[in-house]
Scaffold this motif. Structure first.
Motif, PDB file in Angstrom:
ATOM      1  N   MET A   1       0.852  -1.195   0.000  1.00  0.00           N
ATOM      2  CA  MET A   1       0.000   0.000   0.000  1.00  0.00           C
ATOM      3  C   MET A   1       0.887   1.244   0.000  1.00  0.00           C
ATOM      4  N   PRO A   2       0.624   2.220  -0.881  1.00  0.00           N
ATOM      5  CA  PRO A   2       1.479   3.407  -0.932  1.00  0.00           C
ATOM      6  C   PRO A   2       1.333   4.241   0.318  1.00  0.00           C
ATOM      7  N   PRO A   3       2.346   5.093   0.620  1.00  0.00           N
ATOM      8  CA  PRO A   3       2.283   5.919   1.829  1.00  0.00           C
ATOM      9  C   PRO A   3       1.031   6.768   1.903  1.00  0.00           C
ATOM     10  N   SER A   4       0.573   7.275   0.743  1.00  0.00           N
ATOM     11  CA  SER A   4      -0.596   8.159   0.777  1.00  0.00           C
ATOM     12  C   SER A   4      -1.820   7.432   1.290  1.00  0.00           C
ATOM     13  N   SER A   5      -1.945   6.128   0.954  1.00  0.00           N
ATOM     14  CA  SER A   5      -3.092   5.376   1.447  1.00  0.00           C
ATOM     15  C   SER A   5      -2.960   5.104   2.931  1.00  0.00           C
ATOM     16  N   ARG A   6      -1.756   4.749   3.368  1.00  0.00           N
ATOM     17  CA  ARG A   6      -1.544   4.451   4.779  1.00  0.00           C
ATOM     18  C   ARG A   6      -1.811   5.668   5.648  1.00  0.00           C
ATOM     19  N   MET A   7      -1.486   6.855   5.137  1.00  0.00           N
ATOM     20  CA  MET A   7      -1.544   8.048   5.961  1.00  0.00           C
ATOM     21  C   MET A   7      -2.837   8.841   5.774  1.00  0.00           C
ATOM     22  N   GLY A   8      -3.642   8.482   4.799  1.00  0.00           N
ATOM     23  CA  GLY A   8      -4.886   9.211   4.615  1.00  0.00           C
ATOM     24  C   GLY A   8      -4.643  10.636   4.186  1.00  0.00           C
ATOM     25  N   LEU A   9      -3.830  10.834   3.145  1.00  0.00           N
ATOM     26  CA  LEU A   9      -3.540  12.195   2.704  1.00  0.00           C
ATOM     27  C   LEU A   9      -4.727  12.726   1.912  1.00  0.00           C
TER      28      LEU A   9
ATOM     29  N   THR B   1       7.474  10.438  18.494  1.00  0.00           N
ATOM     30  CA  THR B   1       6.355  10.005  17.664  1.00  0.00           C
ATOM     31  C   THR B   1       5.623  11.212  17.092  1.00  0.00           C
ATOM     32  N   TYR B   2       4.797  10.944  16.092  1.00  0.00           N
ATOM     33  CA  TYR B   2       4.091  12.042  15.424  1.00  0.00           C
ATOM     34  C   TYR B   2       3.183  12.790  16.396  1.00  0.00           C
ATOM     35  N   GLY B   3       2.639  12.065  17.379  1.00  0.00           N
ATOM     36  CA  GLY B   3       1.768  12.711  18.355  1.00  0.00           C
ATOM     37  C   GLY B   3       2.489  13.690  19.264  1.00  0.00           C
ATOM     38  N   LYS B   4       3.826  13.580  19.355  1.00  0.00           N
ATOM     39  CA  LYS B   4       4.611  14.482  20.202  1.00  0.00           C
ATOM     40  C   LYS B   4       5.180  15.669  19.435  1.00  0.00           C
ATOM     41  N   VAL B   5       4.995  15.676  18.123  1.00  0.00           N
ATOM     42  CA  VAL B   5       5.605  16.723  17.297  1.00  0.00           C
ATOM     43  C   VAL B   5       5.029  18.076  17.663  1.00  0.00           C
ATOM     44  N   HIS B   6       5.928  19.051  17.810  1.00  0.00           N
ATOM     45  CA  HIS B   6       5.531  20.406  18.202  1.00  0.00           C
ATOM     46  C   HIS B   6       5.437  21.286  16.959  1.00  0.00           C
TER      47      HIS B   6
ATOM     48  N   GLU C   1       9.171   8.678  10.189  1.00  0.00           N
ATOM     49  CA  GLU C   1       8.492   7.865   9.183  1.00  0.00           C
ATOM     50  C   GLU C   1       7.294   8.597   8.593  1.00  0.00           C
ATOM     51  N   VAL C   2       6.455   9.152   9.462  1.00  0.00           N
ATOM     52  CA  VAL C   2       5.225   9.805   9.006  1.00  0.00           C
ATOM     53  C   VAL C   2       5.553  10.972   8.078  1.00  0.00           C
ATOM     54  N   ILE C   3       6.434  11.841   8.522  1.00  0.00           N
ATOM     55  CA  ILE C   3       6.714  13.044   7.741  1.00  0.00           C
ATOM     56  C   ILE C   3       7.588  12.720   6.538  1.00  0.00           C
TER      57      ILE C   3
END
Length: 387
Positions: free
Chosen positions: A1-9, A86-91, A112-114
């Motif tokens: 699955m491409p990154p765009s699908s995994r991340m819901g862009l 993690t992405y949830g901690k990103v400021h 990974e996310v970004i």
């Protein structure tokens, strides 16, 4: 699955997205010197924003402009962040123009996310980033052009967007006795996570977001932690509204207008007082001490006789703008910085600094990319540029 699908862009229309073509020869080649209208150095938030707005303005990648990035992969400085961030901690991460980042798992590493988001962005808008390319120096060229020297050949350009950020220039303060310390010293740029500090006595230096994040992560693993800063940390309660943001940016902007080295936008906004920080304050993990006066072989000391034994000193002391490749252009002012109006270097209107000073935040970089391209279009059209 491409990154765009995994991340819901969720994409928005526009922005010059197009079919991805094979790489063409860049610009016009004259005696092996490639000519373009604009060179963009760096493919982090600032560089990709600038490239997007160049596409929107009708500039064609690999013909009219080129993006050079020294990193091994998409993601800017984010790709080098430690796995426990993690992405949830990103400021303060803000979406790039023209394509939102939605649905990302907050528990996944931000690198990974970004990194996936930036890679998808480059493909979507066919930005054709060249990497890894190390820019060695920018010189005055012939016929009013700039010469960009790299390890992948040279480019001649009429305008330059510098978007090199700060990650490559970690700031290490100097203190008496530093070279005698028998333990380990490392900078945030080298931090890989809290597990390696298990059972260690750690001194964390720095009052920014990285320093507090390190302390909160290290506390469950380390034998002891000590937090020292030059100034008392400023914690911010409540929402950070648009008015407060404008005021903070204005403070940073005034410094660069005066030719002084910029302070980060975060340094004037304060640290958000979230639940994790509140707990750290209550538990004594964020018990700030004033800066020590010297480093000893076994730890740190203050002039009043206090001392702390340490196995590790972690310097969370920030970064400086990575601008050494621009030294031949002599842009620096006596105050040590580059005087900038908007994004334009006052002493050379061909050079724009995006992601520098007031545009160092992610949302600031987006706006600055648009502003730089608008100014460059005037310059290339022979229209007057504000003094």
């Amino acid at each position: 699955m491409p990154p765009s699908s995994r991340m819901g862009l969720a994409r928005r229309a526009g922005g010059g997205a197009g079919k991805i073509h094979g790489h063409l020869s860049v610009g016009r080649s004259v005696n092996n010197l490639r000519e373009v209208e604009v060179v963009v150095i760096g493919a982090g938030q600032a560089g990709l924003s600038s490239a997007y707005h160049l596409r929107r303005a009708g500039f064609v990648p690999d013909r009219d402009f080129v993006v050079l990035d020294h990193s091994p992969a998409p993601g800017g400085a984010w790709q080098f962040r430690w796995p426990s961030l993690t992405y949830g901690k990103v400021h303060g991460m803000h979406a790039l123009p023209g394509m939102e980042l939605t649905g990302a798992d907050p528990a996944r590493p931000s690198a990974e996310v970004i990194g996936e988001y930036f890679a998808d962005y480059e493909r979507t808008f066919d930005l054709r980033v060249h990497r890894p390319v190390d820019v060695r120096a920018v010189h005055e060229g012939e016929g009013g052009r700039l010469l960009v020297e790299t390890d992948a050949g040279d480019w001649s350009t009429r305008a330059l967007i510098n978007a090199t950020g700060t990650w490559d220039r970690p700031f290490w303060p100097r203190y008496p006795g530093q070279e005698t310390f028998r333990g380990r010293q490392l900078h945030t740029a080298q931090y890989a996570g809290p597990e390696e500090f298990a059972g260690k006595r750690v001194v964390v230096v720095g009052g920014g977001a990285s320093g507090t994040q390190h302390l909160l992560e290290l506390a469950p693993y380390a034998a002891a932690t000590t937090w020292v800063t030059r100034r008392p940390p400023l914690f911010r309660e409540g929402p950070f509204d648009e008015g407060a943001g404008r005021a903070a940016v204005a403070l940073v902007e005034e410094r660069v207008r005066q030719g002084l080295p910029p302070r980060s936008v975060v340094s004037v906004t304060g640290l958000p007082l979230n639940d994790a920080v509140r707990k750290g304050l209550e538990d004594g993990v964020l018990d700030r001490q004033p800066m020590f006066d010297r480093i000893t072989p076994d730890g740190v000391e203050w002039d009043d006789g206090r001392r702390v034994d340490a196995d590790v000193i972690l310097w969370a002391t920030g970064f400086r703008a990575a601008l050494d490749h621009l030294v031949p252009l002599r842009l620096r002012e006596p105050g040590g910085g580059i005087r900038v109006e908007g994004t334009r270097a006052v002493t050379d209107p061909r050079v724009h600094l995006v992601g520098y000073g007031p545009s160092a935040s992610t949302i600031g970089a987006n706006r600055a990319g648009r502003e730089a391209v608008r100014d460059i279009r005037r310059l290339l059209a022979g229209e007057p540029v504000a003094a």
